[in-house]
Write an enzyme that holds these catalytic residues in place. Structure first.
Site, PDB file in Angstrom:
ATOM      1  N   SER A   1       0.824  -1.209   0.000  1.00  0.00           N
ATOM      2  CA  SER A   1       0.000   0.000   0.000  1.00  0.00           C
ATOM      3  C   SER A   1       0.860   1.262   0.000  1.00  0.00           C
ATOM      4  CB  SER A   1      -0.949   0.010   1.193  1.00  0.00           C
ATOM      5  OG  SER A   1      -0.230   0.031   2.418  1.00  0.00           O
TER       6      SER A   1
ATOM      7  N   LEU B   1      -4.401  -2.465 -22.371  1.00  0.00           N
ATOM      8  CA  LEU B   1      -3.959  -1.556 -21.315  1.00  0.00           C
ATOM      9  C   LEU B   1      -5.099  -1.174 -20.375  1.00  0.00           C
ATOM     10  CD1 LEU B   1      -1.527   1.111 -22.827  1.00  0.00           C
ATOM     11  CD2 LEU B   1      -1.027  -0.619 -21.105  1.00  0.00           C
TER      12      LEU B   1
ATOM     13  N   ARG C   1     -12.802   9.921 -32.846  1.00  0.00           N
ATOM     14  CA  ARG C   1     -14.037  10.636 -33.090  1.00  0.00           C
ATOM     15  C   ARG C   1     -13.752  12.071 -33.529  1.00  0.00           C
ATOM     16  NH1 ARG C   1     -18.822  11.944 -28.634  1.00  0.00           N
ATOM     17  NH2 ARG C   1     -20.382  12.664 -30.146  1.00  0.00           N
TER      18      ARG C   1
ATOM     19  N   ARG D   1       2.820  -8.383 -17.869  1.00  0.00           N
ATOM     20  CA  ARG D   1       3.118  -8.002 -19.244  1.00  0.00           C
ATOM     21  C   ARG D   1       4.566  -8.232 -19.653  1.00  0.00           C
ATOM     22  NH1 ARG D   1      -1.952  -8.253 -21.118  1.00  0.00           N
ATOM     23  NH2 ARG D   1      -3.362  -6.817 -19.995  1.00  0.00           N
TER      24      ARG D   1
END
Length: 247
Positions: free
Chosen positions: A73, A95, A109, A188
Site C-alpha cells: 500500500s 492496457l 471521433r 506483461r
C-alpha cells in the site's frame, strides 16, 4: 517534474513501426517517499517529522521488507506518467484492463485518421512473411480508402472510423502508481504476453528503474525470482533482469 526528448526510452522498430515511450512526470524522490510512508506505520512519529533528518533517508532494507511481506500500500503514494506514441489499438485495449490507472487516448471521433500506411502497426509475424504482408497491406489500403471516401461523403469521423483496422496506431498518456506498475510488469513482461504490450512494459520498466531503482529492483515476471505465476509456463524462464531488459 518533466523531461525532454533526451530522456526518452530508445525506439523499438519493426520496419516502419515505431513505438516511443516517454516518462512525462513522476513523484519526486520516489524511493525515499515510500520508505518514509512505511515508517509512519511502524514508528511513533508525526507526519511532519517524515520530512526531517533520519526519517527522510532511504532504506533499501525497509523497501525490500515491504515488498517481500506484501505490504504494497505504501507504493501507492508514488506515481509515474508516460507518453506513448505508436502503439496499436489492439494493445491499448489490453492496457485499459489495468483499472488502477488513468488514461487519456487520442480520439478517432475528433481526430481525422491519416491514410499513411505507416499509421498501422505491422506484427513481426506478418512483416517476416512476404505473402502475409501483401495481404495485410492490401486490406489496410482498402480500409483507409473506404474511410477517406466515407469522410468525403459527409459521414462523421466517429462513424467512418468503424472501418479502420484494430492495428491502427494511437497515442495516449497513462499514469500508474508504483503498486499497479509492479502488477503490470509481472503480467506483461512474461514471455507469454502479447509481443507489443511486452515491449511497452519493457520500455516502461527501464524508465522506472532509472528514477526509482530501489522500488523497481524486483519488478518483473516471477520467473526471474524463482516462481512462475502462470498456470501454463512458457518453459523458458528469464535468466536475470539483464536478459529481460537489454537482450
Amino acid at each position: 517534474m518533466t523531461f525532454t526528448g533526451a530522456e526518452r526510452c530508445s525506439r523499438f522498430c519493426y520496419e516502419n513501426n515505431e513505438m516511443d515511450v516517454i516518462l512525462l512526470s513522476y513523484t519526486p524522490e520516489p524511493d525515499a517517499l515510500v520508505a518514509a510512508a512505511a515508517r509512519i506505520c511502524y514508528r511513533d512519529i508525526t507526519a511532519s517529522e517524515l520530512l526531517h533528518g533520519e526519517e527522510q533517508k532511504l532504506s533499501r532494507k525497509l523497501i525490500a521488507e515491504l515488498f517481500s511481506s506484501g505490504h504494497m500500500s505504501t507504493f501507492e503514494h508514488v506515481s509515474f506518467t508516460f507518453g506513448i506514441d505508436g502503439l496499436s489499438r489492439v494493445s491499448s485495449h489490453q492496457l485499459v484492463r489495468h483499472r488502477v490507472a488513468s488514461f487519456s487516448q487520442q480520439s478517432q471521433r475528433y481526430v481525422k485518421m491519416t491514410d499513411d500506411p505507416d499509421a498501422v502497426i505491422i506484427p513481426p509475424s506478418i512483416q517476416d512473411n512476404p505473402e502475409a504482408l501483401r495481404l495485410y497491406a492490401e486490406a489496410v489500403r482498402k480500409s483507409q480508402e473506404t474511410y477517406r471516401e466515407l469522410s468525403g461523403m459527409g459521414i462523421p469521423k466517429e462513424d467512418a472510423r468503424f472501418i479502420l483496422p484494430h492495428g491502427h496506431s494511437t497515442r495516449l498518456v497513462m499514469t500508474m502508481n508504483a503498486r499497479e506498475l509492479h502488477h503490470f510488469f509481472s503480467l506483461r513482461l512474461c514471455r507469454r504476453a502479447q509481443w507489443e504490450i511486452h515491449e511497452l512494459a519493457r520500455k516502461m520498466l527501464i524508465l522506472c528503474r532509472e528514477k526509482a531503482p530501489v522500488l523497481f529492483e524486483k519488478a518483473g515476471p516471477g520467473c526471474i525470482y524463482g516462481k512462475c505465476g502462470e498456470a501454463r509456463t512458457c518453459g523458458k524462464p528469464y535468466k536475470d533482469m539483464e536478459e529481460l531488459l537489454f537482450v
